[in-house]
Design an enzyme around this catalytic site. Sequence first.
Site, PDB file in Angstrom:
ATOM      1  CE  LYS A 178      -0.668  -0.032   5.009  1.00 47.33           C
ATOM      2  NZ  LYS A 178      -2.134  -0.117   5.802  1.00 47.33           N
ATOM      3  NE  ARG A 179       2.995   2.759   5.030  1.00 51.46           N
ATOM      4  CZ  ARG A 179       1.808   3.440   5.028  1.00 51.46           C
ATOM      5  NH1 ARG A 179       1.378   4.628   4.052  1.00 51.46           N
ATOM      6  NH2 ARG A 179       1.155   3.447   5.859  1.00 51.46           N
TER       7      ARG A 179
END
Length: 504
Positions: free
Chosen positions: A258-259
């Site tokens: 998700k980063r």
Amino acid sequence: MSEVRVRFAPSPTGPLHIGGVRTALYNYLFALKNRGTFILRIEDTDQVRYVPGAEKYIIESLKWCGLIPHEGPGFGGDYGPYRQSERKDIYRAYAEQLVHAGHAYYAFDSAEELDALRKEDPNFKYGVYTRSKLKNSLALSSEETMQYLNRGENVVIRLRIPENEQIDFVDEIRGHVSFDSNELDDKVILKGDGMPTYHLANIVDDHLMKISHVIRGEEWLSSTAHHVLMYRFFGWTAPVFAHLPLILKPTGQGKLSKRDGAQFGFPVFPLNWNDANPAQTFPGFREEGYLPEALLNFLAFLGWNPGTEQEIFSVKELAEVFTLDKIVKSGARFDIEKALWFNQHYLIHTDDYVLAALLRPLLREAGTLYNDAYLAEVCNMMKERVHRINEIPQKAAFFFHPVFQYDDQTLLKKYKPVLRDHFLQIAERILQSDAADAASCEKAVKDYITEQSLKMGDILPVLRIAVSGTMQGPDLFRTIALLGKDETHIRIQNALEHFDRLFA
Ligand code: GLU
């Protein structure tokens, strides 16, 4: 083949990652292809990781994508409830059934005791080699066990993994898979609070909901060994398993996280996810101007291909050709350029009025000033020049605001101050031309150029910059027709003042 029933079973622990959307899509396509049923089941038994709003987000994402479950919370169906927290009472009896059959046991170790063991040995596993030395009903006498049970503290039920066994199963994508039972841990299946863990709830529900095929992410492959054992212990037929390949970072190295969205500058979630903590706030494909059809077409190819050259597929077309044997084993690299390519294709093929409705809110205050026909025409002119609808407000700003900035570099090369008066005349001609369509504007301007023996190349580029500020805009005469005669007249006059200053 018996009826195909597949499920998408997300846990509401945060926004749905794009990999989850792909899992939902593959399940959906498989159901459609086989005239089966696509079920949404919310696996919310882990109260600690539960995130309010996540279920709503999941459902909104599926709806935006058009992946509408046939059964699920809020969608009806005969096998509900479809939220595991509402099924809590079902699971205990199954866990106890395994205890009575000798396939599971009670354990009483506290969290602190287990933490201490893990600290001592980072590879500590509660299993074949360790269970006899720990606090559980296999190691303790029946009196001691009764005492612990009566006290009711830290009571969990663990699966009893058999010793020295090879656990085999067939995965539709990976083929034959095998695990050594001595390497597996005795997973908790029922927790102290009476809630089942994922493993128990998942297989009990797959059984009760008559799931025929389990299509899910590769990270669940090792749990499948436990699941296969549980199916055997219960005497149930296991569903067919298919574990999807990982989605990899754009570099091809490691799992897309998700980063990575922030790092590589693209969304990895379907919709915006807002959180009080800015570090947990993520942009979505929808809000970044992607169309759901494009996202699905892109995701379909992340780990699957039809075996032909064709790349553009509607969901209906995908469902006609989708088979599990065309899913690849190796990880699929997330290539945002490809997503943009698909998106542009779908923009070009989407009705301009549909695009206009998407564009309007992006224009903020200016959005209220224009009618649908105006915005649809802007979209029609711009869609081949952008990859995302969100680029239009900036790239076509001149349709919504006066020109603030001119391409001076080009002007310095192209503008001939001696022709200044001709531009004024052209502005008049446009004003006087009766029709407002592109063809009559073009005729008015070109007739003037010919009459005056001017060169097209001396007039048209400058005229373009005068009305739009840039050389990058769409067709000049369609732009003029859309802006209207009066606005064009004003723009040419204003531009000439700017040119005067530039050449002063
Ligand atoms: N609840 C699991 C998840 O969040 C589902 C895994 C499965 O499909 O069995 O991914």
